[in-house]
Write an enzyme that holds these catalytic residues in place. Structure first.
Site, PDB file in Angstrom:
ATOM      1  N   GLU A  23      50.910 -11.832 -11.112  1.00  0.00           N
ATOM      2  CA  GLU A  23      49.558 -12.194 -11.614  1.00  0.00           C
ATOM      3  C   GLU A  23      49.748 -13.389 -12.657  1.00  0.00           C
ATOM      4  OE1 GLU A  23      48.056  -8.071 -12.983  1.00  0.00           O
ATOM      5  OE2 GLU A  23      46.304  -8.822 -12.215  1.00  0.00           O
ATOM      6  N   TYR A  48      22.082 -21.788 -22.164  1.00  0.00           N
ATOM      7  CA  TYR A  48      23.060 -21.160 -21.178  1.00  0.00           C
ATOM      8  C   TYR A  48      23.954 -21.972 -20.593  1.00  0.00           C
ATOM      9  CZ  TYR A  48      18.932 -22.085 -18.290  1.00  0.00           C
ATOM     10  OH  TYR A  48      17.627 -22.490 -17.673  1.00  0.00           O
ATOM     11  N   GLU A 107      40.756  -6.571 -21.844  1.00  0.00           N
ATOM     12  CA  GLU A 107      40.273  -6.355 -23.128  1.00  0.00           C
ATOM     13  C   GLU A 107      40.567  -7.429 -24.291  1.00  0.00           C
ATOM     14  OE1 GLU A 107      41.813  -4.381 -21.077  1.00  0.00           O
ATOM     15  OE2 GLU A 107      40.848  -2.209 -21.276  1.00  0.00           O
ATOM     16  N   LYS A 131      37.132  -8.084 -11.785  1.00  0.00           N
ATOM     17  CA  LYS A 131      38.356  -8.663 -11.393  1.00  0.00           C
ATOM     18  C   LYS A 131      38.390  -8.153 -10.097  1.00  0.00           C
ATOM     19  CE  LYS A 131      43.116  -9.046 -13.074  1.00  0.00           C
ATOM     20  NZ  LYS A 131      43.894  -8.432 -13.970  1.00  0.00           N
TER      21      LYS A 131
END
Ligand SMILES: Nc1nc2c(c(=O)[nH]1)N=C([C@H](O)[C@@H](O)CO)CN2
Length: 115
Positions: A21, A53, A73, A98
């Site tokens: 990854e 935004y 996290e 993900k």
């Protein structure tokens, strides 16, 4: 409280625990919901009083592509802290999917609230 939201913001980045990854970019898809009192923006019709935004989206992209973490996290906690500080957001909810790593699931990911 009023809410400003961003839905489905797709960002290619390097993220994950495993060695493979760290060698590739993969997509993350973000939903953000931010508390914002819209009274002044509605009264004045002036973007200066709104939570923009487009500006938040640009900062999310810059942050996600400019930092590399193992865990979602850590990414979300750091991102939430950065956005709250830089845009004076009292409360934020961030959800991330993900999609590339879970072919047998509709989605995997994480959702946090701060503030
Ligand atoms: N709660 C989490 N679980 C997992 C994470 C994560 O960031 N938070 N990451 C992984 C791996 O990087 C995975 O996406 C690759 O298969 C696994 N679990």
């Amino acid at each position: 409280m009023d809410k400003v939201f961003i839905r489905g913001l797709k960002i290619e980045t390097v993220i994950g625990v495993f060695a493979w990854e760290k060698q590739v970019q993969q997509p993350l898809i973000f939903d953000l919901t931010m508390d914002w009192d819209i009274t002044k923006a509605a009264e004045t019709d002036d973007l200066a009083y709104a939570l923009n935004y487009a500006a938040v989206s640009d900062r999310v992209i810059e942050f996600v592509q400019g930092n590399q973490y193992d865990l979602l996290e850590r990414l979300l906690v750091q991102l939430a802290e950065t956005l709250r500080t830089e845009f004076s957001i009292s409360k934020i909810k961030i959800r991330v999917e993900k999609p590339a790593v879970a072919p047998d699931a509709i989605a995997v990911g994480l959702e946090i609230e701060r503030g």
